[in-house]
Design a protein around this motif. Sequence first.
Motif, short mmCIF file in Angstrom:
data_model
loop_
_atom_site.label_atom_id
_atom_site.label_comp_id
_atom_site.label_asym_id
_atom_site.label_seq_id
_atom_site.Cartn_x
_atom_site.Cartn_y
_atom_site.Cartn_z
N LEU A 100 0.85 -1.19 0.00
CA LEU A 100 0.00 0.00 0.00
C LEU A 100 0.88 1.24 0.00
O LEU A 100 1.73 1.40 0.88
CB LEU A 100 -0.92 -0.01 1.23
CG LEU A 100 -1.69 1.28 1.53
CD1 LEU A 100 -2.64 1.62 0.40
CD2 LEU A 100 -2.43 1.17 2.86
N GLU A 102 0.79 5.39 -0.03
CA GLU A 102 -0.07 6.55 0.25
C GLU A 102 0.72 7.84 0.03
O GLU A 102 1.79 8.03 0.62
CB GLU A 102 -0.61 6.47 1.68
CG GLU A 102 -1.45 5.24 1.95
CD GLU A 102 -1.93 5.16 3.39
OE1 GLU A 102 -3.01 5.69 3.68
OE2 GLU A 102 -1.20 4.57 4.20
N ARG A 107 -4.39 6.58 -2.37
CA ARG A 107 -3.99 5.25 -1.91
C ARG A 107 -3.90 4.32 -3.12
O ARG A 107 -4.88 4.13 -3.84
CB ARG A 107 -5.00 4.70 -0.90
CG ARG A 107 -5.00 5.46 0.42
CD ARG A 107 -6.28 5.21 1.22
NE ARG A 107 -6.49 3.80 1.55
CZ ARG A 107 -5.98 3.20 2.62
NH1 ARG A 107 -5.21 3.88 3.47
NH2 ARG A 107 -6.24 1.93 2.87
N VAL A 109 -2.59 0.42 -4.25
CA VAL A 109 -2.18 -0.90 -3.79
C VAL A 109 -1.58 -1.68 -4.95
O VAL A 109 -2.22 -1.86 -5.99
CB VAL A 109 -3.37 -1.69 -3.20
CG1 VAL A 109 -2.98 -3.15 -2.96
CG2 VAL A 109 -3.83 -1.06 -1.89
N CYS A 130 -8.85 1.37 -1.79
CA CYS A 130 -7.83 2.21 -2.40
C CYS A 130 -8.39 2.93 -3.61
O CYS A 130 -9.48 2.61 -4.10
CB CYS A 130 -6.61 1.37 -2.79
SG CYS A 130 -6.99 -0.01 -3.88
#
Length: 332
Positions: A100, A102, A107, A109, A130
């Motif tokens: 993940l 950020e 977000r 993934v 996400c």
Amino acid sequence: MAKLGDWIDPQPHGIYVKPADIWVDPARPSPRALVTHGHADHARGGHGTVWATRETLAIMETRYGPQAGHPVAYGETLAMGDVQVSFVPAGHVLGSAQILLEHRGERIVVSGDYKRRADPTCAPFEPVRCDVFITEATFGLPVFRHPETGDEIDKLLAALHANPERCVLVGAYALGKAQRVIRELRDRGHAAPIYLHGAVQRLCDLYVELGVDLGELIPATGVPKAAIKGHIVIAPPSALNDRWSRRLPDPITAMASGWMRVRQRAVQRNVELPLILSDHADWDELTETLTEIAPKEVWVTHGREDALVHWCQTRQIKARALALVGYEDEDD
């Protein structure tokens, strides 16, 4: 206005995270690498510094020698430049992780490879909400719907018990699949010794060191034929039809792979007992995962990209294929 995920740069040989100056699963040696799991098409040797789970680093060290590695626990968050990086279970093999990322309120993934079926040798997949989900599509066609794992293991045990004068030789990928087959057999009550090809032994030993109980395992090389009658032998798929297998007592040739759904693949490999057992998500699991996660965009790294991209687009989810190189179908 900035484009969603424009700080991620997918290139043919890997995914570059620009504000962190780091690559995810690069296909060539890189100064800094985040690695999702230990399969050789994702975890290459020669990187400067590697961040991965403890188990993935141990697998890489077994295969490539000492690593300049930083172990990352599931749920731990690292600051890399302006990017927050977390590792989340992927359910693929021991130590496998989704990564993940950020940054800037977004977000993303990177799932690596994953499956949704229960696997007694690794932590289960955890869905993460996400904005962008970067997914594989190894079995990204509606024809691929994997049967129940227990039913396939029961087929293996039935063949073994029906042929006490023979052995069952199971071709299974050396990392992940071999250990899963063994553990599934143990969970179905098969307590007898299981014989191993040398190419499988090293990683089985590592799994045991890392806490996965595989029961009694015996190297098959040098054991008299009579001793192996009525037993299961695990070997890499490449050994199913080579000279090594001729020393076994009239083996029933089996192979544990999601590709055994394709009859022609079983015929080409002279597989008598196809076992449809995959460490990748099937079509329903891929699409159900996307529905559950509900990303704004889906990027597909490898596999049957076109069908999954089309499925997304018919549901008003923006999607594209990344066409990364170096990711293999494996023998799964």
